[in-house]
Design a protein around this motif. Structure first.
Motif, PDB file in Angstrom:
ATOM      1  N   TYR A 134       0.875  -1.172   0.000  1.00  0.00           N
ATOM      2  CA  TYR A 134       0.000   0.000   0.000  1.00  0.00           C
ATOM      3  C   TYR A 134       0.910   1.219   0.000  1.00  0.00           C
ATOM      4  CZ  TYR A 134       1.080   0.388   5.018  1.00  0.00           C
ATOM      5  OH  TYR A 134       1.725   0.513   6.216  1.00  0.00           O
ATOM      6  N   VAL A 135       0.376   2.351  -0.416  1.00  0.00           N
ATOM      7  CA  VAL A 135       1.112   3.605  -0.316  1.00  0.00           C
ATOM      8  C   VAL A 135       0.199   4.618   0.343  1.00  0.00           C
ATOM      9  CG1 VAL A 135       2.585   3.175  -2.320  1.00  0.00           C
ATOM     10  CG2 VAL A 135       0.416   4.348  -2.637  1.00  0.00           C
ATOM     11  N   GLY A 136       0.795   5.690   0.848  1.00  0.00           N
ATOM     12  CA  GLY A 136      -0.005   6.755   1.434  1.00  0.00           C
ATOM     13  C   GLY A 136      -0.838   7.426   0.365  1.00  0.00           C
ATOM     14  N   ASN A 137      -1.599   8.390   0.766  1.00  0.00           N
ATOM     15  CA  ASN A 137      -2.617   8.932  -0.126  1.00  0.00           C
ATOM     16  C   ASN A 137      -2.022   9.674  -1.321  1.00  0.00           C
ATOM     17  OD1 ASN A 137      -4.573  11.368  -0.818  1.00  0.00           O
ATOM     18  ND2 ASN A 137      -5.768   9.611  -0.134  1.00  0.00           N
ATOM     19  N   PHE A 138      -2.299   9.170  -2.517  1.00  0.00           N
ATOM     20  CA  PHE A 138      -1.955   9.852  -3.760  1.00  0.00           C
ATOM     21  C   PHE A 138      -3.221  10.254  -4.512  1.00  0.00           C
ATOM     22  CE2 PHE A 138       2.221   8.263  -2.952  1.00  0.00           C
ATOM     23  CZ  PHE A 138       3.085   9.107  -3.648  1.00  0.00           C
ATOM     24  N   ILE A 139      -4.313  10.350  -3.789  1.00  0.00           N
ATOM     25  CA  ILE A 139      -5.584  10.710  -4.402  1.00  0.00           C
ATOM     26  C   ILE A 139      -5.747  12.233  -4.416  1.00  0.00           C
ATOM     27  CG2 ILE A 139      -8.081  10.428  -4.344  1.00  0.00           C
ATOM     28  CD1 ILE A 139      -6.523   7.844  -4.931  1.00  0.00           C
ATOM     29  N   ARG A 140      -5.473  12.867  -3.302  1.00  0.00           N
ATOM     30  CA  ARG A 140      -5.613  14.325  -3.251  1.00  0.00           C
ATOM     31  C   ARG A 140      -4.348  14.995  -3.794  1.00  0.00           C
ATOM     32  NH1 ARG A 140      -2.946  13.621   1.506  1.00  0.00           N
ATOM     33  NH2 ARG A 140      -2.156  15.459   2.612  1.00  0.00           N
ATOM     34  N   THR A 142      -1.109  16.899  -3.869  1.00  0.00           N
ATOM     35  CA  THR A 142      -0.018  17.360  -3.010  1.00  0.00           C
ATOM     36  C   THR A 142       1.207  17.547  -3.901  1.00  0.00           C
ATOM     37  OG1 THR A 142       0.745  15.106  -2.559  1.00  0.00           O
ATOM     38  CG2 THR A 142      -0.875  16.038  -1.021  1.00  0.00           C
ATOM     39  N   LEU A 143       2.254  18.130  -3.340  1.00  0.00           N
ATOM     40  CA  LEU A 143       3.500  18.266  -4.096  1.00  0.00           C
ATOM     41  C   LEU A 143       4.044  16.889  -4.470  1.00  0.00           C
ATOM     42  CD1 LEU A 143       5.405  21.116  -2.214  1.00  0.00           C
ATOM     43  CD2 LEU A 143       4.193  21.264  -4.373  1.00  0.00           C
ATOM     44  N   THR A 144       3.857  15.922  -3.587  1.00  0.00           N
ATOM     45  CA  THR A 144       4.356  14.570  -3.861  1.00  0.00           C
ATOM     46  C   THR A 144       3.652  13.973  -5.072  1.00  0.00           C
ATOM     47  OG1 THR A 144       4.634  14.325  -1.473  1.00  0.00           O
ATOM     48  CG2 THR A 144       4.882  12.346  -2.801  1.00  0.00           C
ATOM     49  N   ARG A 145       2.336  14.136  -5.140  1.00  0.00           N
ATOM     50  CA  ARG A 145       1.611  13.589  -6.284  1.00  0.00           C
ATOM     51  C   ARG A 145       1.986  14.325  -7.577  1.00  0.00           C
ATOM     52  NH1 ARG A 145      -4.891  13.324  -7.321  1.00  0.00           N
ATOM     53  NH2 ARG A 145      -4.509  15.279  -8.424  1.00  0.00           N
ATOM     54  N   THR A 146       2.130  15.634  -7.485  1.00  0.00           N
ATOM     55  CA  THR A 146       2.529  16.399  -8.672  1.00  0.00           C
ATOM     56  C   THR A 146       3.896  15.963  -9.163  1.00  0.00           C
ATOM     57  OG1 THR A 146       1.187  18.308  -8.014  1.00  0.00           O
ATOM     58  CG2 THR A 146       2.974  18.725  -9.552  1.00  0.00           C
ATOM     59  N   SER A 305      -5.103   5.208   2.580  1.00  0.00           N
ATOM     60  CA  SER A 305      -4.082   4.549   1.776  1.00  0.00           C
ATOM     61  C   SER A 305      -4.662   4.190   0.414  1.00  0.00           C
ATOM     62  CB  SER A 305      -3.592   3.279   2.479  1.00  0.00           C
ATOM     63  OG  SER A 305      -2.956   3.591   3.703  1.00  0.00           O
ATOM     64  N   CYS A 306      -3.779   3.884  -0.518  1.00  0.00           N
ATOM     65  CA  CYS A 306      -4.226   3.511  -1.856  1.00  0.00           C
ATOM     66  C   CYS A 306      -3.242   2.525  -2.478  1.00  0.00           C
ATOM     67  CB  CYS A 306      -4.405   4.744  -2.737  1.00  0.00           C
ATOM     68  SG  CYS A 306      -2.970   5.824  -2.817  1.00  0.00           S
ATOM     69  N   TYR A 307      -3.581   2.062  -3.677  1.00  0.00           N
ATOM     70  CA  TYR A 307      -2.774   1.040  -4.350  1.00  0.00           C
ATOM     71  C   TYR A 307      -2.723   1.364  -5.842  1.00  0.00           C
ATOM     72  CZ  TYR A 307      -0.961  -3.575  -5.561  1.00  0.00           C
ATOM     73  OH  TYR A 307      -0.175  -4.592  -6.027  1.00  0.00           O
ATOM     74  N   PRO A 308      -1.553   1.201  -6.484  1.00  0.00           N
ATOM     75  CA  PRO A 308      -1.459   1.521  -7.912  1.00  0.00           C
ATOM     76  C   PRO A 308      -2.275   0.560  -8.778  1.00  0.00           C
ATOM     77  CG  PRO A 308       0.575   0.493  -7.139  1.00  0.00           C
ATOM     78  CD  PRO A 308      -0.262   0.763  -5.926  1.00  0.00           C
ATOM     79  N   ILE A 309      -3.128   1.101  -9.616  1.00  0.00           N
ATOM     80  CA  ILE A 309      -3.938   0.271 -10.511  1.00  0.00           C
ATOM     81  C   ILE A 309      -3.026  -0.349 -11.569  1.00  0.00           C
ATOM     82  CG2 ILE A 309      -5.819   0.288 -12.201  1.00  0.00           C
ATOM     83  CD1 ILE A 309      -7.027   2.644 -10.646  1.00  0.00           C
ATOM     84  N   GLY A 310      -3.062  -1.675 -11.645  1.00  0.00           N
ATOM     85  CA  GLY A 310      -2.153  -2.394 -12.524  1.00  0.00           C
ATOM     86  C   GLY A 310      -0.973  -2.988 -11.794  1.00  0.00           C
ATOM     87  N   GLY A 311      -0.867  -2.703 -10.480  1.00  0.00           N
ATOM     88  CA  GLY A 311       0.219  -3.271  -9.686  1.00  0.00           C
ATOM     89  C   GLY A 311       1.398  -2.323  -9.539  1.00  0.00           C
TER      90      GLY A 311
END
Length: 634
Positions: A134-140, A142-146, A305-311
């Motif tokens: 699992y990974v922390g939230n990459f849905i909202r 943030t600078l990390t997601r960008t 938490s979330c998970y990458p689609i496709g693994g």
């Protein structure tokens, strides 16, 4: 009289420190944020996201990208600007940033498949995730997601868990067995605990108040700052104790999770619930920094938490094209045996260690994602390695514990087998400190003959929405438990899958012991088991090249994250031309390793402070200003 004088001196020292801080702040804009004059363009000059493309499920096509093997011809086909050792997310994120700036980067990976802990493998018609459960939230936003979007063309998508992110089973398989569900969302876990333990409300509020103090945006900023600022400057700040005076991250970071929980609450189960996430750092709660616990809590629980689609392999698969677009390469089966130096300067690397087949590849910049232990103690001559400010830490910070990894393939869907996206933590007791002590003191023989004290269970099949179409009527689970490398060291150095009958028999005994416990808790799994494989610390040592099979390279103990050691665990090696990236620069975890690549790229591009501003400006254009204090980094 002496104590009064000393107190005045210390008070004066603090005042001088504050004056210096104001002075340096005045200089910050004029010196640190001036426009870069280097020849490389900004990786964030424009939004590089592209329309989302369909998931690539053809294994042959994926392998063309993920398994391109090293050859002398490919390695020397062009003049490289930089070489990256290792293809973990730290190495790939550094390579992608440099590539977007215009550098030609060569990434060399020892394994036959790239991605480090982000890679997956297939056996008997099943696909297994080796590190990203699992990974922390990459849905909202943030600078990390960008940052991730910009180095992957915006092609990585995540599926968010529901609000019940984790499940704890305490005193498992005993008459007193009980379960708790961990709820995610802003303040959700805190409110849940207050409802469950109303008599402990004040202590619960105090504990979460401390977590919020530690995480407050200056916290992560202070953690990153000591890695970016020149070391001499950090030493000046530390002389006046400014990091601890100006950031709660460092003052609270000196407190352990165990000590803080003990001072806040009394209920035994409640103590367990507040402490159990420290297991993610592979050290006991009395050696886990409260500040690091705060980052973990906010990243994975406050916003889910979330998970990458496709693994997990989607991460390297989508980043590699960005590297190749600028003329770079990512090559596997490339065992770097030596970092080449000349007159104290790095000039390239040597691949292979046999005289007839070894190949020297040259570049003025070498970035190691192989871990600081491996780099300083193995890849460099000692006289060169000793020039690194991190050299003294090689004797102070050891490798982390290893893990047992049990990969299980099952016939049937997750729903049919009663599996959900929740991570499940299973403990034979409700005393975490006692449990860890027992685990540490057990011999290998005792581990085999007695129930495993604790383990973690995860099903990527239940987390990934694309799984059903990719592997219909099949399910996988991964089971993890911490173990000592020394239990398996007799077989170290032998080829994988050829370690002998006694090693195979030991693994079979471990498999039987753990699967007996798992099928007791999940009876539906017993008749569905189709494939089982056991990985020991020797497996991690071979495939991930971690020292002594440790899961995270350097140990994540209480002292590692103070300002002194944090400053030494930096991208700059102290050796001209050599840089570090990966877990040792920051910490374990996908987002932390992603940012280690950012820090490393900032320094190499001579945008030590400017690059974060450029990332922030692009983020602001795409998503607007952050709405809250927790919307910056994680």
């Amino acid at each position: 009289m002496l104590f009064d004088t000393l107190g005045k001196l210390l008070e004066g020292r603090i005042q001088i420190g504050i004056i210096l801080a104001v002075f340096f702040a005045y200089c910050f804009k004029k010196i640190f944020f001036k426009n870069g004059t280097g020849k490389w363009k900004s990786p964030f000059a424009e939004d590089s996201r592209t329309p989302l493309t369909p998931l690539v499920t053809d294994h042959a096509k994926r392998d063309e990208t993920m398994k391109r093997a090293f050859t002398k011809k490919l390695a020397n086909e062009k003049k490289w600007d930089a070489i990256v050792i290792g293809s973990g997310i730290g190495g790939l994120s550094t390579a992608a940033l440099l590539s977007k700036a215009g550098l030609k980067v060569l990434v060399l990976e020892k394994h036959y498949k790239c991605g480090g802990a982000c890679h997956t493998f297939r056996e008997n018609g099943y696909e297994f995730d080796v590190g990203i459960h699992y990974v922390g939230n990459f849905i909202r936003p943030t600078l990390t997601r960008t940052l991730l979007e910009q180095i992957s063309d915006g092609q990585i998508k995540f599926a968010k868990f529901d609000t019940n992110v984790e499940r704890l089973i305490m005193d498992a398989m005993s008459p007193s067995q009980r379960e708790y569900t961990i709820t995610s969302g802003p303040d959700a876990f805190e409110n849940q605990l207050i409802e469950q333990f109303p008599d402990e409300a004040q202590g619960i509020k105090e504990y979460f108040r401390l977590l919020k103090r530690a995480y407050n945006p200056p916290g992560p900023m202070a953690w990153f700052a000591v890695k970016l600022l020149p070391l001499w400057f950090v030493n000046v700040l530390q002389f006046f104790r400014l990091p601890r005076l100006l950031s709660d991250f460092y003052t609270l970071g000196e407190r352990s999770v165990y000590g803080t929980v003990e001072s806040c609450v009394k209920n035994k189960d409640l103590k367990f619930l507040l402490s159990y996430p420290s297991n993610g750092f592979l050290v006991p709660p009395n050696r886990v920094s409260l500040s690091m616990m705060a980052l973990l809590h906010v990243h994975c629980c406050e916003y889910g938490s979330c998970y990458p689609i496709g693994g997990a392999s989607e991460m390297p698969f989508r980043i590699i094209p960005v590297i190749e677009r600028s003329g770079g390469r990512v090559l596997m089966k490339a065992n770097v045996s030596q970092i080449l130096t000349e007159r104290g300067k790095v000039i390239g690397v040597r691949v292979g260690n046999k005289e007839r087949s070894m190949v020297d590849v040259y570049a003025p910049i070498v970035i190691s994602d192989a871990g600081m232990h491996n780099t300083l103690l193995g890849l460099l001559p000692e006289n060169a390695a000793k020039k690194s400010p991190a050299w003294p830490l090689m004797k102070i910070i050891g490798p982390t514990y290893g893990n047992l990894n049990i990969f299980v393939g099952l016939r049937g869907t997750p729903e049919e087998l009663g599996l959900t996206a929740q991570n499940v933590w299973i403990y034979r007791t409700s005393d975490l400190e006692k449990l860890i002590a027992e685990n540490i003191n057990k011999t290998c023989e005792q581990m085999i003959s007695n129930p495993i004290p604790s383990f973690f269970l995860s099903s990527s099949a239940a987390k990934d929405p694309s799984w059903k179409s990719r592997y219909p009527d099949r399910t996988t689970i991964s089971i993890l438990s911490s173990v000592y490398y020394s239990w398996f060291s007799n077989w170290s150095g032998r080829p994988t899958k050829k370690r002998g009958d006694d090693y195979d028999a030991l693994k079979k005994s471990i498999e039987q012991n753990i699967m007996d416990q798992v099928t007791t808790l999940y009876p539906k799994l017993k008749d569905a088991i189709d494939y089982v494989s056991v990985g020991t610390p020797l497996t991690a040592e071979h495939y991930l090249s971690t020292r002594e099979g440790g899961l995270y390279n350097m140990e994540h103990d209480l002292t590692r994250f103070g300002p002194e050691q944090s400053a030494l665990l930096r991208p700059e090696s102290g050796i001209e031309g050599l840089y570090f990236t990966g877990q040792d620069v920051t910490s374990c975890g996908f987002a932390a390793c992603l940012f280690s690549g950012f820090l490393c790229g900032s320094i190499i591009l001579k945008k030590r402070y400017r690059l974060v501003w450029e990332l922030f400006n692009l983020h602001r254009k795409l998503y607007g200003l952050p709405k809250g204090r927790n919307d910056l980094f994680f």
